[in-house]
Design an enzyme around this catalytic site. Sequence first.
Site, PDB file in Angstrom:
ATOM      1  N   HIS A   1       0.856  -1.180   0.000  1.00 52.49           N
ATOM      2  CA  HIS A   1       0.000   0.000   0.000  1.00 52.49           C
ATOM      3  C   HIS A   1       0.893   1.231   0.000  1.00 52.49           C
ATOM      4  CE1 HIS A   1      -3.792   2.202   0.710  1.00 52.49           C
ATOM      5  NE2 HIS A   1      -2.998   3.060   1.324  1.00 52.49           N
ATOM      6  N   CYS A   2       0.721   2.082  -1.016  1.00 53.90           N
ATOM      7  CA  CYS A   2       1.581   3.248  -1.181  1.00 53.90           C
ATOM      8  C   CYS A   2       0.829   4.501  -0.764  1.00 53.90           C
ATOM      9  CB  CYS A   2       2.045   3.367  -2.634  1.00 53.90           C
ATOM     10  SG  CYS A   2       3.135   4.773  -2.937  1.00 53.90           S
ATOM     11  N   PRO A   3       1.268   5.198   0.287  1.00 53.52           N
ATOM     12  CA  PRO A   3       0.569   6.431   0.696  1.00 53.52           C
ATOM     13  C   PRO A   3       0.711   7.560  -0.322  1.00 53.52           C
ATOM     14  CG  PRO A   3       2.586   6.142   1.963  1.00 53.52           C
ATOM     15  CD  PRO A   3       2.410   4.895   1.163  1.00 53.52           C
TER      16      PRO A   3
ATOM     17  N   ASN B   1      -2.139   6.909  -2.439  1.00 60.79           N
ATOM     18  CA  ASN B   1      -3.355   6.604  -1.690  1.00 60.79           C
ATOM     19  C   ASN B   1      -4.093   5.412  -2.286  1.00 60.79           C
ATOM     20  OD1 ASN B   1      -5.333   6.913   0.297  1.00 60.79           O
ATOM     21  ND2 ASN B   1      -6.585   8.266  -0.983  1.00 60.79           N
ATOM     22  N   ASN B   2      -3.344   4.376  -2.580  1.00 58.23           N
ATOM     23  CA  ASN B   2      -3.929   3.198  -3.200  1.00 58.23           C
ATOM     24  C   ASN B   2      -2.999   2.019  -2.979  1.00 58.23           C
ATOM     25  OD1 ASN B   2      -5.644   1.568  -4.618  1.00 58.23           O
ATOM     26  ND2 ASN B   2      -5.475   2.665  -6.559  1.00 58.23           N
TER      27      ASN B   2
END
Length: 432
Positions: free
Chosen positions: A158-160, A163-164
């Site tokens: 999950h990559c901030p 946001n996905n």
Amino acid sequence: MGNDDHRRRKTPCGFCMSVFKWIPVLFITAVIAWSYYAYVVELCIRNSENGIGMVFMLLFYHISLTLFMWSYWRTIMTSVGQIPEQWRIPDEEVTRLFRADSPETQKRILNNFARNLPVTNRTMNGSVRFCEKCKIVKPDRAHHCSVCSCCVLKMDHHCPWVNNCVNFYNYKFFVLFLGYALVYCLYVAFTTLHDFVQFWKVGAYENNAQGQLNSGGMGRFHILFLFFIAIMFAISLVSLFGYHIYLVLVNRTTLESFRAPIFRVGGPDKNGYNLGRFANFCEVFGDDWQYWLLPVFSSRGDGYSFPTSSDQSRASATTTAVASPVQRYDAMGETASSRLDGNPTDKLIDAIPFDSTNHQNHHHHQSTHQVRSNSDQQLDEQPDLAAGGRITAAARSSQEGAVFIEMVGDHARTEAEPVKNSTRPPNGDLPV
């Protein structure tokens, strides 16, 4: 997007968390917008002496920026998708599962439900992977994301910053986003290098007759910070982009690089999905080279089942077997079961103890078609009525628990005929 509307919590706290998750994306967007102003307005329009050079600079700048933003936006807006209903366990089965009195009972319930599903991954105890929050059987390479509150197909991480979840549907977009972001930063850094050097020269910007920098002196600081930020982002993107290119070439996700997937047959194996560099690349970027560099979906498969290295080895062995019987036998080596062989559910087979020491001592003194134990003095023979000969067999456990089987000949022999050492090679009719 990563967090679908129907999965968001309809509470004030959940709403605040949803807004908070967009802060990294808004930060990146703001940096890109400022860099556009600093490069186009301050560097090219107000600080350009050559009109033709300015046109080419702006042309390549907008090409790199367009590909960069297109990939970034596709990475953000691509949904993680939903697991189909056939993977969802009915409520009555979930109740039975939670009320099971032992892990073996839970294992049988899950294996029975997943017998028709294309799953080869298992947990440490050999059970089918089950998500307690989503109440589904997890497809291969899928994991539950606590931020997205759902199970994600081929989850990488999950990559901030987007946001996905980086997953099966947007992994190609994410890799292109990293690549084009690196190209964008390097291009900006190289084209602003000259003005950055000129900034440190004494008196280089004192006489501004041609309007190279605005009278307030802020233009020089825009170009200075633009160079620094471009270099800073480029350094961080080199390592991240290089790492994901490596993962693409070995067909591995970030989660799998830290925790190897466990297969039903074969156990943990980080290279279980490695099909070769080109095949691994095509699995992510597709078979049509025209779409490799464009952020359009072209990946292979459906995200629920993936070819494994054992499937490729089995296909290669089959191709070799058709060529020559002798070559087929020599190429087999140590045989191993495919991960997709047998039933989709686990079968626990207790191993039969075998006296390896006694077997090795008598290996060179026995016929090819006879296996005898020193503790067995007599073997009962039973005639086989099959056409063409007789087969004698006896299986008896010795004190050590060994089991031996005797098979005699492809032809009939009389009771008085002694059993001679066979001169046939160990492979039957095939030469060694």
